[in-house]
Scaffold this motif. Structure first.
Motif, PDB file in Angstrom:
ATOM      1  N   SER A 142       9.199   0.463 -13.543  1.00 50.92           N
ATOM      2  CA  SER A 142       9.113   0.122 -12.120  1.00 50.92           C
ATOM      3  C   SER A 142       9.792  -1.211 -11.839  1.00 50.92           C
ATOM      4  CB  SER A 142       7.649   0.078 -11.677  1.00 50.92           C
ATOM      5  OG  SER A 142       6.963  -1.016 -12.254  1.00 50.92           O
TER       6      SER A 142
ATOM      7  N   PRO B 137       7.431  -0.320  -6.469  1.00 49.57           N
ATOM      8  CA  PRO B 137       8.038   0.764  -5.682  1.00 49.57           C
ATOM      9  C   PRO B 137       8.192   0.442  -4.197  1.00 49.57           C
ATOM     10  CG  PRO B 137       6.444   1.646  -7.242  1.00 49.57           C
ATOM     11  CD  PRO B 137       6.275   0.158  -7.253  1.00 49.57           C
TER      12      PRO B 137
ATOM     13  N   SER C  66       9.407   5.011  -1.789  1.00 52.63           N
ATOM     14  CA  SER C  66       8.386   4.444  -2.672  1.00 52.63           C
ATOM     15  C   SER C  66       7.694   5.516  -3.502  1.00 52.63           C
ATOM     16  CB  SER C  66       7.355   3.653  -1.858  1.00 52.63           C
ATOM     17  OG  SER C  66       6.530   4.514  -1.090  1.00 52.63           O
TER      18      SER C  66
ATOM     19  N   PHE D 181      10.208   6.448  -6.222  1.00 52.70           N
ATOM     20  CA  PHE D 181      10.291   5.410  -7.252  1.00 52.70           C
ATOM     21  C   PHE D 181       9.030   5.389  -8.117  1.00 52.70           C
ATOM     22  CE2 PHE D 181      13.376   2.785  -4.476  1.00 52.70           C
ATOM     23  CZ  PHE D 181      14.454   3.467  -5.026  1.00 52.70           C
TER      24      PHE D 181
END
Length: 309
Positions: free
Chosen positions: A286, A230, A248, A251
């Motif tokens: 991810s 992320p 981040s 994500f």
């Protein structure tokens, strides 16, 4: 899925996955910018001696002794990495390699030279999480969220990782300015009185605590992925640190949610009857997000770090 099914079976694993992902991604932003992203991988290799020492001291194979032993070993590892890097004037990767091999070999040696060599040490508490098993047995539906008796039966991993996430957020909030300045210009940070060495050590210790807390619930696969993917994907979306941290978090959350859903329902949609590992699927998602950011992120080809302003 109705609330009577979702709340006891999926709500707590999903929240634990999201909290663990965010708790690792937040310090991961600074580690990526400082070129220390493999700290999470380092911790996963060095907890073995901590687990063995915890068993030798307590004689018990249970969550808290294993967690405390792993946390102690992780903190020792990051201290050793920083000391070797600074005193030896070598690259962080080389320092990590020395500590990896030394501590893992020390753990194996302890296993062979003590009575623990004949005992089944269950390292699952520190390394191999099982997200799917963290169900809320006392819940009967959404009304259980307001039922104190039902809340008392929550999996202990949920409040533990939630408390860890709160601690990480508080650390970043309290030391935001020093962290930002020292990340982008360590020399200038020292000239204005910031103790960059102590701050860097505090950052990696916070990362170690996040990693060990997450190990107990979700395992090392998610931890290593969330420290890197992320933040690295977020770096390709913006040139501003504040925006990078926001990306981040997004994500990490999307990876946790989509990975958990696809682990349970993806094989069914493809005609299979078996689910796959939620931890592995979250890490896979991810990685896919990072790949998409690398291909189409607006800042994928720009040199330099995000703006510190």
């Amino acid at each position: 899925m109705s609330g009577e099914e979702f709340v006891p079976l999926s709500l707590t694993p999903l929240l634990i996955g999201i909290f663990a992902a965010i708790a690792c991604a937040l310090p991961g932003n600074f580690l990526v910018l400082r070129k220390q992203a493999l700290i999470g991988d380092a911790i996963s290799h060095v907890v073995l001696p901590g687990i063995v020492v915890a068993f030798l001291l307590t004689g018990a194979i249970s969550t808290w002794p294993m967690m405390l032993g792993a946390a102690g070993a992780a903190i020792v590892a990051v201290v050793m990495i920083e000391a070797i890097r600074r005193l030896g004037q070598i690259e962080p990767g080389a320092a990590m390699g020395v500590v990896f091999t030394t501590m893992f070999a020390g753990g194996v040696l302890l296993l062979e030279q003590t009575d623990t060599s004949t005992v089944h040490l269950d390292v699952e508490h520190a390394l191999y999480g099982n997200l799917e098993s963290l169900i809320w047995l006392d819940a009967v539906g959404w009304s259980s969220l307001l039922d104190l008796t039902a809340l008392a039966g929550l999996p202990p991993e949920l409040p533990r990782i939630a408390l860890t996430l709160v601690g990480v957020v508080l650390f970043i909030w309290l030391f935001w300015r020093p962290l930002k300045i020292s990340t982008f210009d360590e020399g200038f940070a020292r000239t204005i009185g910031i103790r960059t060495g102590a701050l860097g050590m505090a950052l990696v210790i916070v990362a170690a605590i996040s990693a060990v807390a997450a190990f107990d619930a979700v395992g090392s696969i998610i931890v290593i992925a969330m420290f890197i993917c992320p933040p690295a994907a977020a770096r390709m979306m913006t040139n501003r640190l504040e925006t990078q941290i926001a990306w981040s978090v997004i994500f990490a959350s999307v990876s946790a949610i989509s990975g958990y859903v696809l682990a349970g329902y993806g094989p069914l949609w493809l005609g299979s009857t078996d689910a796959v590992s939620a931890a592995g699927m979250i890490a896979t998602m991810s990685g896919l997000i990072l790949a998409f950011a690398a291909l189409w992120g607006p800042c994928r080809s720009r040199a330099g770090a995000p703006q510190a302003t």
